[in-house]
Design an enzyme around this catalytic site. Structure first.
Site, PDB file in Angstrom:
ATOM      1  N   ARG A 138       0.942  -1.065  -0.046  1.00 14.78           N
ATOM      2  CA  ARG A 138       0.032  -0.076   0.101  1.00 14.78           C
ATOM      3  C   ARG A 138       1.011   1.334  -0.007  1.00 14.78           C
ATOM      4  NH1 ARG A 138       0.863   1.935   4.863  1.00 14.78           N
ATOM      5  NH2 ARG A 138       1.212   0.620   6.638  1.00 14.78           N
ATOM      6  N   GLY A 139       0.399   2.432  -0.211  1.00 12.09           N
ATOM      7  CA  GLY A 139       0.853   3.647   0.032  1.00 12.09           C
ATOM      8  C   GLY A 139       1.288   4.026   1.583  1.00 12.09           C
TER       9      GLY A 139
ATOM     10  N   LYS B 166       3.150   5.042   5.053  1.00  8.14           N
ATOM     11  CA  LYS B 166       4.347   4.729   5.894  1.00  8.14           C
ATOM     12  C   LYS B 166       3.976   3.497   6.982  1.00  8.14           C
ATOM     13  CE  LYS B 166       7.442   8.468   5.009  1.00  8.14           C
ATOM     14  NZ  LYS B 166       8.513   9.149   5.490  1.00  8.14           N
TER      15      LYS B 166
ATOM     16  N   TRP C 273       0.519   0.612  12.901  1.00 11.33           N
ATOM     17  CA  TRP C 273       0.424  -0.326  13.896  1.00 11.33           C
ATOM     18  C   TRP C 273      -1.196  -0.827  13.760  1.00 11.33           C
ATOM     19  CZ3 TRP C 273      -3.290  -0.549  17.830  1.00 11.33           C
ATOM     20  CH2 TRP C 273      -3.363  -1.628  18.857  1.00 11.33           C
TER      21      TRP C 273
ATOM     22  N   ALA D  67      -5.981   6.207  10.422  1.00 11.15           N
ATOM     23  CA  ALA D  67      -5.120   6.348   9.205  1.00 11.15           C
ATOM     24  C   ALA D  67      -5.842   5.573   7.974  1.00 11.15           C
ATOM     25  CB  ALA D  67      -3.915   5.521   9.667  1.00 11.15           C
ATOM     26  N   ILE D  68      -5.080   6.354   6.776  1.00  9.86           N
ATOM     27  CA  ILE D  68      -5.865   5.693   5.693  1.00  9.86           C
ATOM     28  C   ILE D  68      -4.385   5.479   4.685  1.00  9.86           C
ATOM     29  CG2 ILE D  68      -6.902   6.212   3.357  1.00  9.86           C
ATOM     30  CD1 ILE D  68      -8.920   7.803   5.166  1.00  9.86           C
ATOM     31  N   GLY D  69      -4.299   4.316   4.193  1.00  4.35           N
ATOM     32  CA  GLY D  69      -3.199   3.904   3.210  1.00  4.35           C
ATOM     33  C   GLY D  69      -3.816   2.897   2.178  1.00  4.35           C
TER      34      GLY D  69
ATOM     35  N   GLY E 232      -6.863   0.160   2.901  1.00  5.77           N
ATOM     36  CA  GLY E 232      -7.960   0.936   3.440  1.00  5.77           C
ATOM     37  C   GLY E 232      -7.820   1.940   4.620  1.00  5.77           C
TER      38      GLY E 232
ATOM     39  N   CYS F 164       3.296   6.661  10.774  1.00  7.06           N
ATOM     40  CA  CYS F 164       3.048   7.251   9.420  1.00  7.06           C
ATOM     41  C   CYS F 164       4.222   8.306   9.233  1.00  7.06           C
ATOM     42  CB  CYS F 164       1.686   8.260   9.378  1.00  7.06           C
ATOM     43  SG  CYS F 164       0.302   7.090   9.700  1.00  7.06           S
TER      44      CYS F 164
END
Length: 265
Positions: free
Chosen positions: A73-74, A76, A79, A184-186, A197, A215
């Protein structure tokens, strides 16, 4: 868009191991690409695990060698674990894909969810996810006896907040009145279909975040619905609210291809 399908994979004692859920994501992704199933959101909890997106730097990982799962995923490092509602929307988007618009829709659904529980949240320019804004810098307490003008996290490239006591811990950002992330979103988009997600902190032990640079952000922290509201909130009661707002936002979205800027001849 068509009706959204929700699949609750496992929570609490039935929390789903990260790699098992990743395999399930890939299976559902392939089925969605082949139009064998509708757009689908997988909802679950994970046992404790650190995952690192493609842009994670080595100096953002746990210092003690704790294992980290590197993912496609995108974003960084982050947890996942108990008390956190994780959602993987697997959705077919028109091409060329507008990734930013997809992220904004997920943020909107989570902002609405937090508001329903009485917590005001927002976006921060240049930082994905859902945030609780801190106080203006001049009204925040000083750190380690230093003026915030000399916050070493911002001015010393070798400063590591993980080695400098609880006053710099990401989980204590609320006490410092700093900006703090509640969700958080990735994501990743492959063949026009989304994967990965969001992770909404409902009532986790946020001290897990203190072992990493969440992140990759050093001058802000993390929080949860329970921390901010000052009362117990459970994943069980939050899940149907997230489903409702995701359904409203995603089903009613007018999906458009990303606009391509034409280069002057």
């Amino acid at each position: 868009m068509s009706e959204l399908r929700f699949v609750r994979l496992g929570f609490g004692a039935d929390a789903v191991e990260y790699r098992e859920a990743w395999d399930e994501q890939r299976r559902v992704h392939a089925a969605r690409f082949a139009d064998e199933i509708p757009d689908t959101v997988l909802l679950l909890e994970h046992p404790p695990v650190y995952t690192a997106g493609r842009r994670t730097a080595e100096n953002e990982r746990p210092l003690d060698g704790t294992p980290v799962v590197d993912v496609d995923r995108g974003g960084k490092i982050t947890w996942h674990g108990p008390g956190q509602l994780v959602g993987y929307p697997i959705q077919k988007l028109p091409r060329p894909v507008d990734v930013v618009a997809h992220v904004r829709r997920l943020e909107e659904a989570l902002i609405r969810t937090c508001a329903e529980f009485g917590l005001e949240t927002t976006r921060i320019e240049g930082r994905s996810g859902v945030w609780v804004l801190g106080d203006p810098v001049e009204r925040r307490p000083s750190l380690g006896g230093l003026s915030l003008d000399f916050d070493p996290r911002l001015h010393d490239e070798e400063f590591d907040p993980r080695l400098n006591g609880p006053e710099y811990a990401p989980s204590n950002a609320g006490q410092r009145r700093e900006d703090r992330k509640v969700a958080a979103i990735g994501i990743r988009v492959a063949k026009g279909v989304t994967m990965h997600g969001f992770a909404l902190n409902v009532n986790p032990d946020n001290a897990w975040f203190d072992r990493i640079i969440p992140c990759g952000i050093r001058d802000a922290g993390v929080t949860s619905l329970a921390n901010e509201l000052g009362r117990d909130v459970t994943v069980e009661e939050v899940t149907p609210v997230v489903e409702r707002h995701l359904r409203d936002v995603l089903e009613n979205a007018e999906l458009k291809p990303r606009e391509i800027e034409k280069t002057p001849a």
